[in-house]
Motif scaffolding. Structure first.
Motif, PDB file in Angstrom:
ATOM      1  N   ALA A 100       0.806  -1.223   0.000  1.00  0.00           N
ATOM      2  CA  ALA A 100       0.000   0.000   0.000  1.00  0.00           C
ATOM      3  C   ALA A 100       0.842   1.277   0.000  1.00  0.00           C
ATOM      4  O   ALA A 100       0.305   2.376  -0.192  1.00  0.00           O
ATOM      5  N   GLN A 101       2.158   1.158   0.189  1.00  0.00           N
ATOM      6  CA  GLN A 101       3.017   2.350   0.199  1.00  0.00           C
ATOM      7  C   GLN A 101       2.979   3.048  -1.172  1.00  0.00           C
ATOM      8  O   GLN A 101       2.673   2.458  -2.185  1.00  0.00           O
ATOM      9  N   GLY A 102       3.311   4.330  -1.149  1.00  0.00           N
ATOM     10  CA  GLY A 102       3.490   5.068  -2.388  1.00  0.00           C
ATOM     11  C   GLY A 102       2.210   5.305  -3.165  1.00  0.00           C
ATOM     12  O   GLY A 102       2.253   5.483  -4.394  1.00  0.00           O
ATOM     13  N   GLY A 103       1.056   5.312  -2.485  1.00  0.00           N
ATOM     14  CA  GLY A 103      -0.216   5.545  -3.170  1.00  0.00           C
ATOM     15  C   GLY A 103      -0.780   4.337  -3.882  1.00  0.00           C
ATOM     16  O   GLY A 103      -1.712   4.471  -4.691  1.00  0.00           O
ATOM     17  N   LYS A 104      -0.286   3.130  -3.558  1.00  0.00           N
ATOM     18  CA  LYS A 104      -0.704   1.921  -4.275  1.00  0.00           C
ATOM     19  C   LYS A 104      -1.814   1.149  -3.563  1.00  0.00           C
ATOM     20  O   LYS A 104      -2.120   0.020  -3.935  1.00  0.00           O
ATOM     21  N   GLU A 105      -2.437   1.767  -2.562  1.00  0.00           N
ATOM     22  CA  GLU A 105      -3.386   1.016  -1.738  1.00  0.00           C
ATOM     23  C   GLU A 105      -4.630   0.556  -2.490  1.00  0.00           C
ATOM     24  O   GLU A 105      -5.322  -0.379  -2.052  1.00  0.00           O
ATOM     25  N   HIS A 106      -4.935   1.183  -3.621  1.00  0.00           N
ATOM     26  CA  HIS A 106      -6.160   0.816  -4.344  1.00  0.00           C
ATOM     27  C   HIS A 106      -5.921  -0.045  -5.586  1.00  0.00           C
ATOM     28  O   HIS A 106      -6.872  -0.426  -6.263  1.00  0.00           O
ATOM     29  N   GLY A 118      -0.617   1.301 -13.080  1.00  0.00           N
ATOM     30  CA  GLY A 118       0.139   2.515 -12.815  1.00  0.00           C
ATOM     31  C   GLY A 118       1.485   2.268 -12.174  1.00  0.00           C
ATOM     32  O   GLY A 118       2.144   3.204 -11.715  1.00  0.00           O
ATOM     33  N   ILE A 119       1.944   1.016 -12.163  1.00  0.00           N
ATOM     34  CA  ILE A 119       3.230   0.676 -11.573  1.00  0.00           C
ATOM     35  C   ILE A 119       3.989  -0.278 -12.516  1.00  0.00           C
ATOM     36  O   ILE A 119       4.273  -1.421 -12.170  1.00  0.00           O
ATOM     37  N   PRO A 120       4.323   0.197 -13.726  1.00  0.00           N
ATOM     38  CA  PRO A 120       4.948  -0.680 -14.717  1.00  0.00           C
ATOM     39  C   PRO A 120       6.461  -0.791 -14.611  1.00  0.00           C
ATOM     40  O   PRO A 120       7.065  -1.584 -15.341  1.00  0.00           O
ATOM     41  N   ALA A 121       7.094   0.008 -13.748  1.00  0.00           N
ATOM     42  CA  ALA A 121       8.559   0.034 -13.713  1.00  0.00           C
ATOM     43  C   ALA A 121       9.040   0.497 -12.356  1.00  0.00           C
ATOM     44  O   ALA A 121       8.280   1.075 -11.573  1.00  0.00           O
ATOM     45  N   LEU A 122      10.313   0.241 -12.094  1.00  0.00           N
ATOM     46  CA  LEU A 122      10.992   0.731 -10.895  1.00  0.00           C
ATOM     47  C   LEU A 122      11.894   1.893 -11.271  1.00  0.00           C
ATOM     48  O   LEU A 122      12.671   1.801 -12.223  1.00  0.00           O
ATOM     49  N   LEU A 146       3.589   5.177  -7.250  1.00  0.00           N
ATOM     50  CA  LEU A 146       2.883   5.136  -8.528  1.00  0.00           C
ATOM     51  C   LEU A 146       3.534   6.036  -9.574  1.00  0.00           C
ATOM     52  O   LEU A 146       4.067   7.100  -9.255  1.00  0.00           O
ATOM     53  N   TRP A 147       3.414   5.635 -10.828  1.00  0.00           N
ATOM     54  CA  TRP A 147       3.747   6.505 -11.960  1.00  0.00           C
ATOM     55  C   TRP A 147       2.520   7.310 -12.386  1.00  0.00           C
ATOM     56  O   TRP A 147       2.642   8.446 -12.820  1.00  0.00           O
ATOM     57  N   TRP A 148       1.337   6.694 -12.289  1.00  0.00           N
ATOM     58  CA  TRP A 148       0.073   7.380 -12.568  1.00  0.00           C
ATOM     59  C   TRP A 148      -1.029   6.638 -11.826  1.00  0.00           C
ATOM     60  O   TRP A 148      -0.823   5.538 -11.301  1.00  0.00           O
ATOM     61  N   GLN A 149      -2.191   7.243 -11.753  1.00  0.00           N
ATOM     62  CA  GLN A 149      -3.278   6.661 -10.978  1.00  0.00           C
ATOM     63  C   GLN A 149      -3.766   5.357 -11.608  1.00  0.00           C
ATOM     64  O   GLN A 149      -3.942   5.271 -12.830  1.00  0.00           O
ATOM     65  N   LEU A 154      -2.341   2.901 -19.620  1.00  0.00           N
ATOM     66  CA  LEU A 154      -1.845   1.564 -19.917  1.00  0.00           C
ATOM     67  C   LEU A 154      -0.324   1.572 -19.969  1.00  0.00           C
ATOM     68  O   LEU A 154       0.279   2.414 -20.637  1.00  0.00           O
ATOM     69  N   GLY A 155       0.313   0.645 -19.254  1.00  0.00           N
ATOM     70  CA  GLY A 155       1.764   0.530 -19.285  1.00  0.00           C
ATOM     71  C   GLY A 155       2.180  -0.890 -18.937  1.00  0.00           C
ATOM     72  O   GLY A 155       1.950  -1.370 -17.820  1.00  0.00           O
ATOM     73  N   TYR A 156       2.777  -1.576 -19.884  1.00  0.00           N
ATOM     74  CA  TYR A 156       3.177  -2.977 -19.733  1.00  0.00           C
ATOM     75  C   TYR A 156       4.204  -3.133 -18.617  1.00  0.00           C
ATOM     76  O   TYR A 156       5.267  -2.503 -18.638  1.00  0.00           O
ATOM     77  N   GLY A 157       3.895  -3.969 -17.650  1.00  0.00           N
ATOM     78  CA  GLY A 157       4.805  -4.224 -16.532  1.00  0.00           C
ATOM     79  C   GLY A 157       5.723  -5.388 -16.823  1.00  0.00           C
ATOM     80  O   GLY A 157       5.515  -6.495 -16.316  1.00  0.00           O
ATOM     81  N   ALA A 158       6.755  -5.166 -17.624  1.00  0.00           N
ATOM     82  CA  ALA A 158       7.626  -6.254 -18.068  1.00  0.00           C
ATOM     83  C   ALA A 158       8.152  -7.067 -16.894  1.00  0.00           C
ATOM     84  O   ALA A 158       8.128  -8.305 -16.915  1.00  0.00           O
ATOM     85  N   LEU A 159       8.616  -6.397 -15.845  1.00  0.00           N
ATOM     86  CA  LEU A 159       9.172  -7.072 -14.670  1.00  0.00           C
ATOM     87  C   LEU A 159       8.263  -6.979 -13.458  1.00  0.00           C
ATOM     88  O   LEU A 159       8.143  -7.925 -12.680  1.00  0.00           O
ATOM     89  N   THR A 160       7.619  -5.823 -13.263  1.00  0.00           N
ATOM     90  CA  THR A 160       6.801  -5.634 -12.060  1.00  0.00           C
ATOM     91  C   THR A 160       5.663  -6.644 -11.985  1.00  0.00           C
ATOM     92  O   THR A 160       5.284  -7.082 -10.890  1.00  0.00           O
ATOM     93  N   TYR A 161       5.114  -7.035 -13.118  1.00  0.00           N
ATOM     94  CA  TYR A 161       4.041  -8.032 -13.186  1.00  0.00           C
ATOM     95  C   TYR A 161       4.417  -9.305 -12.419  1.00  0.00           C
ATOM     96  O   TYR A 161       3.632  -9.845 -11.643  1.00  0.00           O
TER      97      TYR A 161
END
Length: 381
Positions: A100-106, A118-122, A146-149, A154-161
């Motif tokens: 949930a850190q960094g605005g990712k709680e939803h 909204g979290i496709p990369a580090l 987050l990078w965006w809400q 749309l952003g492909y999460g090559a590794l984060t997925y």
């Protein structure tokens, strides 16, 4: 070069095209499998598995497939949805509170699987030195802002997925996610697809490397331009932080690496067989299969920098980008691995397709080699 294996009557043009791939002296080894209604009509392999040209490619030769294994991980998560252990629209943080850190709680599981989280990369710093430590990487993943809400782009999460879905599987099942996939998908269906190859199978792994002089389509060229010149662009970081370049695939640490979004080693018949089992209802029920293959996102992808259309963890036919087509029916779904490997299914014809290669091209999506083979296979049906 003459291929080994078998090819059903009517598919001779597929075999001829597969063999013609090796007219290019850079081509070393490859495998191809096409199944119809679960029955194999094409199962071919040719070439060599090593850089020196001394080790013949065999039917059970394993080769790096990069992200072609993402649908395995998606189906594993859907198995847990079916069991009631996960919910598609529940926040990831319900199962993994630190996330949930960094605005990712939803952020929901559905958004991660459809690449709208909204979290496709580090962001930097470079995480390559610690990429093989699962606990280290999921801790970083949990803290990343987050990078965006979620749900707005749309952003492909090559590794984060792989880290997000893999950690969810581990949290609710207790097993390492790659062990879960092996024990529930690959092993029961005798699929030669590995996420983390056991040391005793290292001798089966083919040398995977980039071919020279191949440029890819314009979208691939544009993406490469960004990666070279904009080190902090989300597209650059999605593919380079940590780095998963071909050189990394020569390292035994990569062979053992258990990252269920980006690191698979498999055979063409293992990949095609996965989709045959999926279409036959042997992995998930019809309701979740419909969810898996239903359009969930469709727009310009901010990390691939091209129009993309996704189901739940699978890539779908994108009419706006014919060069990326699977060359079969309009409802085809599946996934590529960077530079050539690909597997997919056409549910209307009950056809599944797998192609693997040692020789990495420069197309980010459908490689011309696989496109020609798929076109000829479709014409033979």
């Amino acid at each position: 070069m003459e291929a080994k294996g078998r090819c059903a009557r009517g598919f001779e043009a597929v075999q001829q095209a597969f063999e013609a791939i090796f007219d290019d002296p850079q081509e070393r080894g490859a495998g191809l499998c096409v199944q119809v209604g679960g029955e194999t009509v094409v199962d071919l392999w040719a070439g060599v598995a090593d850089l020196e040209g001394q080790k013949p490619w065999e039917r059970d030769t394993l080769v790096n497939t990069y992200c072609a294994i993402k649908p395995f991980t998606a189906v594993a998560a859907l198995m847990l949805v079916e069991e009631g252990k996960l919910e598609l629209d529940a926040p990831v943080a319900r199962y993994w509170p630190e996330f949930a850190q960094g605005g990712k709680e939803h952020i929901t599981l559905r958004q991660v699987m459809s690449h709208t989280s909204g979290i496709p990369a580090l962001r930097l710093p470079n995480r390559t030195p610690i990429m093989y430590g699962w606990d280290d990487m999921v801790e970083i993943m949990a803290a990343e802002p987050l990078w965006w809400q979620p749900g707005t782009d749309l952003g492909y999460g090559a590794l984060t997925y792989g880290w997000i879905i893999g950690e969810l599987i581990r949290r609710v099942d207790g097993r390492d996610p790659c062990a879960f996939i092996a024990e529930n998908i690959s092993q029961p269906h005798e699929l030669e697809v590995h996420m983390g190859v056991a040391d005793e199978h290292f001798h089966r792994i083919a040398h995977f490397d980039r071919a020279e002089g191949r440029t890819g389509d314009q979208y691939a060229l544009d993406l490469r331009e960004v990666i070279v010149n904009q080190p902090e662009h989300v597209a650059t970081l999605a593919f380079t932080n940590p780095g998963v370049c071909p050189k990394a695939t020569h390292d035994p640490r990569w062979w053992r690496y258990r990252q269920p979004g980006v690191n698979g080693h498999g055979t063409a018949h293992g990949l095609a067989g996965f989709y045959s089992a999926l279409l036959a209802g042997q992995l998930i029920g019809s309701e979740l299969l419909s969810e898996f293959t239903r359009e969930h996102s469709n727009s310009m992808d901010r990390t691939l920098l091209r129009p993309m259309r996704y189901g739940l963890g699978c890539m779908m036919e994108q009419p706006a980008d014919p060069a990326a087509s699977n060359c079969m029916g309009p409802n085809t779904f599946g996934h590529v691995g960077l530079g050539g490997p690909v597997s997919f299914a056409d549910p209307e014809r009950d056809v599944t397709f797998g192609f693997v290669t040692t020789t990495m091209g420069s197309h980010v999506l459908m490689d011309p080699r696989a496109r020609q083979l798929a076109t000829l296979a479709y014409a033979a049906l």
